[in-house]
Design a protein around this motif. Structure first.
Motif, PDB file in Angstrom:
ATOM      1  N   LYS A  69       4.114  10.378   0.920  1.00  0.00           N
ATOM      2  CA  LYS A  69       2.932  10.039   0.282  1.00  0.00           C
ATOM      3  C   LYS A  69       2.700   8.505   0.319  1.00  0.00           C
ATOM      4  O   LYS A  69       3.590   7.865   0.198  1.00  0.00           O
ATOM      5  N   HIS A  70       1.533   7.844   0.455  1.00  0.00           N
ATOM      6  CA  HIS A  70       0.956   6.703   0.114  1.00  0.00           C
ATOM      7  C   HIS A  70       1.023   6.551  -1.545  1.00  0.00           C
ATOM      8  O   HIS A  70       0.423   7.380  -2.200  1.00  0.00           O
ATOM      9  N   VAL A  71       1.398   5.236  -2.060  1.00  0.00           N
ATOM     10  CA  VAL A  71       1.604   5.166  -3.369  1.00  0.00           C
ATOM     11  C   VAL A  71       0.827   4.002  -3.914  1.00  0.00           C
ATOM     12  O   VAL A  71       1.033   2.956  -3.330  1.00  0.00           O
ATOM     13  N   LEU A  72       0.089   4.262  -4.941  1.00  0.00           N
ATOM     14  CA  LEU A  72      -0.359   3.009  -5.885  1.00  0.00           C
ATOM     15  C   LEU A  72       0.171   3.165  -6.892  1.00  0.00           C
ATOM     16  O   LEU A  72       0.071   4.211  -7.827  1.00  0.00           O
ATOM     17  N   VAL A  73       0.965   2.094  -7.379  1.00  0.00           N
ATOM     18  CA  VAL A  73       1.692   2.230  -8.439  1.00  0.00           C
ATOM     19  C   VAL A  73       1.087   1.121  -9.860  1.00  0.00           C
ATOM     20  O   VAL A  73       0.725  -0.012  -9.266  1.00  0.00           O
ATOM     21  N   GLU A  74       0.627   1.385 -10.908  1.00  0.00           N
ATOM     22  CA  GLU A  74       0.257   0.521 -11.692  1.00  0.00           C
ATOM     23  C   GLU A  74       1.402  -0.576 -12.217  1.00  0.00           C
ATOM     24  O   GLU A  74       2.467  -0.274 -11.901  1.00  0.00           O
ATOM     25  N   LYS A  75       0.807  -1.437 -12.796  1.00  0.00           N
ATOM     26  CA  LYS A  75       1.586  -2.631 -12.887  1.00  0.00           C
ATOM     27  C   LYS A  75       2.533  -2.396 -14.193  1.00  0.00           C
ATOM     28  O   LYS A  75       1.875  -1.961 -15.177  1.00  0.00           O
ATOM     29  N   LEU A 132       2.514   1.018  -0.073  1.00  0.00           N
ATOM     30  CA  LEU A 132       2.768   0.851  -1.346  1.00  0.00           C
ATOM     31  C   LEU A 132       1.981  -0.258  -1.721  1.00  0.00           C
ATOM     32  O   LEU A 132       2.243  -1.307  -1.728  1.00  0.00           O
ATOM     33  N   MET A 133       1.269   0.150  -2.884  1.00  0.00           N
ATOM     34  CA  MET A 133       0.296  -0.892  -3.612  1.00  0.00           C
ATOM     35  C   MET A 133       0.534  -0.873  -4.880  1.00  0.00           C
ATOM     36  O   MET A 133       0.653  -0.126  -5.545  1.00  0.00           O
ATOM     37  N   VAL A 134       0.206  -2.117  -5.445  1.00  0.00           N
ATOM     38  CA  VAL A 134       0.539  -2.461  -6.970  1.00  0.00           C
ATOM     39  C   VAL A 134      -0.906  -2.539  -7.580  1.00  0.00           C
ATOM     40  O   VAL A 134      -1.801  -3.271  -7.071  1.00  0.00           O
ATOM     41  N   ASP A 193     -10.104   0.301  -1.658  1.00  0.00           N
ATOM     42  CA  ASP A 193      -8.991  -0.540  -0.826  1.00  0.00           C
ATOM     43  C   ASP A 193      -7.708   0.086  -0.289  1.00  0.00           C
ATOM     44  O   ASP A 193      -7.320   0.464   0.772  1.00  0.00           O
ATOM     45  N   PHE A 194      -7.358   1.045  -1.398  1.00  0.00           N
ATOM     46  CA  PHE A 194      -6.037   2.045  -1.202  1.00  0.00           C
ATOM     47  C   PHE A 194      -6.533   3.156  -0.193  1.00  0.00           C
ATOM     48  O   PHE A 194      -6.029   3.312   0.882  1.00  0.00           O
ATOM     49  N   LEU A 195      -7.731   3.944  -0.344  1.00  0.00           N
ATOM     50  CA  LEU A 195      -8.455   4.913   0.385  1.00  0.00           C
ATOM     51  C   LEU A 195      -8.439   4.267   2.038  1.00  0.00           C
ATOM     52  O   LEU A 195      -7.979   4.931   3.212  1.00  0.00           O
ATOM     53  N   ARG A 196      -9.144   3.062   1.991  1.00  0.00           N
ATOM     54  CA  ARG A 196      -9.230   2.562   3.333  1.00  0.00           C
ATOM     55  C   ARG A 196      -7.945   2.187   4.123  1.00  0.00           C
ATOM     56  O   ARG A 196      -7.851   2.490   5.461  1.00  0.00           O
ATOM     57  N   PRO A 210      -2.975  -2.998   6.106  1.00  0.00           N
ATOM     58  CA  PRO A 210      -2.453  -3.183   4.919  1.00  0.00           C
ATOM     59  C   PRO A 210      -3.296  -3.401   3.588  1.00  0.00           C
ATOM     60  O   PRO A 210      -4.351  -3.626   3.873  1.00  0.00           O
ATOM     61  N   VAL A 211      -2.567  -2.736   2.489  1.00  0.00           N
ATOM     62  CA  VAL A 211      -3.374  -3.154   1.391  1.00  0.00           C
ATOM     63  C   VAL A 211      -3.354  -4.481   0.923  1.00  0.00           C
ATOM     64  O   VAL A 211      -2.493  -5.284   1.330  1.00  0.00           O
ATOM     65  N   ARG A 212      -4.427  -4.899   0.082  1.00  0.00           N
ATOM     66  CA  ARG A 212      -4.615  -6.128  -0.417  1.00  0.00           C
ATOM     67  C   ARG A 212      -3.264  -6.679  -1.383  1.00  0.00           C
ATOM     68  O   ARG A 212      -2.970  -7.834  -1.447  1.00  0.00           O
ATOM     69  N   THR A 213      -2.985  -5.735  -2.009  1.00  0.00           N
ATOM     70  CA  THR A 213      -1.986  -6.023  -3.063  1.00  0.00           C
ATOM     71  C   THR A 213      -0.754  -5.215  -2.882  1.00  0.00           C
ATOM     72  O   THR A 213      -0.571  -4.044  -3.409  1.00  0.00           O
ATOM     73  N   GLY A 214       0.028  -5.435  -1.837  1.00  0.00           N
ATOM     74  CA  GLY A 214       1.150  -4.902  -1.517  1.00  0.00           C
ATOM     75  C   GLY A 214       2.454  -5.128  -1.971  1.00  0.00           C
ATOM     76  O   GLY A 214       2.712  -5.504  -3.057  1.00  0.00           O
ATOM     77  N   ALA A 215       3.384  -4.382  -1.171  1.00  0.00           N
ATOM     78  CA  ALA A 215       4.761  -4.455  -1.853  1.00  0.00           C
ATOM     79  C   ALA A 215       5.447  -5.721  -2.026  1.00  0.00           C
ATOM     80  O   ALA A 215       5.975  -6.066  -2.970  1.00  0.00           O
ATOM     81  N   ALA A 216       5.190  -6.774  -1.075  1.00  0.00           N
ATOM     82  CA  ALA A 216       5.701  -7.939  -1.350  1.00  0.00           C
ATOM     83  C   ALA A 216       5.128  -8.672  -2.480  1.00  0.00           C
ATOM     84  O   ALA A 216       6.126  -9.216  -3.562  1.00  0.00           O
TER      85      ALA A 216
END
Length: 315
Positions: free
Chosen positions: A85-91, A114-116, A283-286, A293-299
């Motif tokens: 799964k792709h994952v968007l995690v809240e901060k 992995l998106m924050v 952005d996550f869906l795109r 890449p997502v704009r707010t990624g793992a790094a």
């Protein structure tokens, strides 16, 4: 391809993800530790309430949004990534840098996004401010100030970890690099943990930053200011539409052994319409649909946790 997303955690912020994904047409299911709450949201939005295990086993679900207590984010995100799964995690995505890096490593290994959830990065007013700074509207950037004051949100974690991720993500974006040094003044006022804090950041080459957060303030303040050699830009999220972004053409100059200054009235700048959470989720869906890449990624997620850990050590 129609992207299908499930939300894990239907609490204070997760419910906003549920509603927004339903409006977009991408909500597939919900899950929550409180079965009654999950059932209520499932009924309201016409999707099934599922367990986490069921979501991970369902190949038709492309991604998960995790809006859980932060101590659960890392382990749950890693399970989801390994399940494809792709994952968007809240901060914040974790409460210590090692946990955050472990999750980022699994994202790299699995090739999943992995998106924050740094939602204010997607605010159209902030996006315009960031663009104007890069275009040189205020000359050379010298200082960044982010303020987040209010009353409430005593959620079992201190104000730095709860409130500052928003501001830190904005400051890092405008600065364009991580800080070289961090100093923090923390105060316990009405609870058992840090209730307010001031974080001083030094990025080197004459660029500094300041973040102030409080959950024991009698008034609300949500301002972000970029100070340059030719003026200042202020994003005031509590202002009315049309007045949220102001340019102040203030000038300061050396006059012999002293300094002179000129004060200018604010010029209010036009910005695009749009809801930050809607833009973040799109952005996550795109990214899922295109592989970009997502704009707010793992790094960014790892760097934010690293700085928060230095600003407010836990335990």
């Amino acid at each position: 391809m129609s992207i299908r997303i499930a939300v894990v955690g239907c609490g204070q912020w997760g419910r906003n993800h549920v509603r927004t994904l339903a409006e977009i047409g991408a909500l597939a299911a919900v899950a929550d530790a409180d079965a009654a709450r999950a059932s209520d949201f499932a009924s309201r939005f016409g999707v099934p309430a599922r367990s986490l295990d069921e979501l991970l086993a369902d190949a038709s679900i492309h991604g998960l949004v995790l809006a859980m207590p932060p101590r659960l984010h890392g382990e749950t995100a890693r399970r989801a990534l390994r399940a494809g799964k792709h994952v968007l995690v809240e901060k914040p995505i974790a409460l210590d840098p090692a946990d955050a890096e472990a999750t980022a490593a699994v994202a790299r290994e699995t090739g999943r996004h992995l998106m924050v959830g740094h939602v204010l990065r997607f605010h159209p007013v902030f996006e315009r401010l960031d663009a104007l700074v890069r275009e040189g509207r205020i000359g050379t950037l010298r200082h960044i100030v982010s303020t987040r004051l209010g009353l409430g949100r005593f959620l079992g974690m201190d104000a730095v970890w709860d409130l500052a991720p928003h501001d830190l993500s904005l400051v890092l974006q405008v600065a364009g690099r991580p800080p070289e040094s961090i100093e923090t003044l923390r105060r316990t006022v009405l609870s058992d943990e840090t209730d307010e804090a001031e974080i001083a950041l030094d990025f080197g080459d004459g660029l500094t930053g300041s973040i102030r957060v409080s959950r024991v303030s009698a008034y609300r303040d949500r301002r972000f200011t970029a100070v340059g050699t030719k003026g200042m830009l202020v994003f005031d999220d509590l202002e009315a539409e049309g007045r949220k972004l102001a340019f102040h053409a203030h000038e300061v100059w050396r006059d012999g052994s002293s300094f002179g200054f000129r004060h200018a009235d604010p010029e209010y700048l036009e910005t695009e319409p749009g809801l930050p959470l809607d833009r973040e989720l799109r952005d996550f869906l795109r990214a899922i649909a295109t592989g970009k890449p997502v704009r707010t990624g793992a790094a960014e997620a790892v760097e934010t946790v690293r700085i928060l850990s230095q600003a407010s050590p836990r335990g």
